[in-house]
Design a protein around this motif. Structure first.
Motif: not given
Length: 135
Positions: A20-26, A37-39, A82-92, A111-114
């Protein structure tokens, strides 16, 4: 949960997860903009005929993560995002315009990962010129 449509311009982290290609935002539940809210959504790409709806993420949490309860699956999904965002190895994408079609909303027991809530579904990304973004 009935299908809920959300549209916004915000920071998106886009990353691969299995096939999959996944997108994460809040998102925020109030005017304080805490991002509680984690989306986490599956990216819909042009020509995609598979009709992803976000349930694939929950299945991966079971298959790859070995998580069997809803809370454990939600935390596994948020950990991947969260891991994908922290390592900045993917598309931001700092100012991505998007429309998400939310299929599932899961309230965490703590509360988990804020995040207090995880929402999953499908997302369509557009550029500022409203043309489809190719990833």
């Amino acid at each position: 949960m009935p299908l809920t449509e959300l549209s916004a311009t915000s920071r998106l982290t886009v990353f691969p997860l299995d096939k999959l290609t996944v997108a994460y935002t809040t998102q925020s539940s109030d005017k304080r903009d805490l991002g509680d809210i984690g989306l986490v959504t599956v990216v819909h790409e042009d020509g995609d005929e598979l009709g992803y709806d976000g349930d694939e993420l929950w299945q991966l949490a079971l298959d790859l993560g070995g998580r069997t309860t809803g809370g454990d699956q939600a935390r596994w999904i948020l950990t991947q995002a969260s891991r994908a965002r922290m390592v900045s190895a993917y598309t931001d994408l700092p100012d991505a315009t998007w429309t998400a079609y939310i299929r599932r909303r899961f309230a965490l027991d703590a509360l988990f990962a804020n995040h207090d809530v995880l929402m999953t579904g499908r997302i369509e990304l557009t550029t500022r010129a409203n043309s489809t973004l190719s990833l």
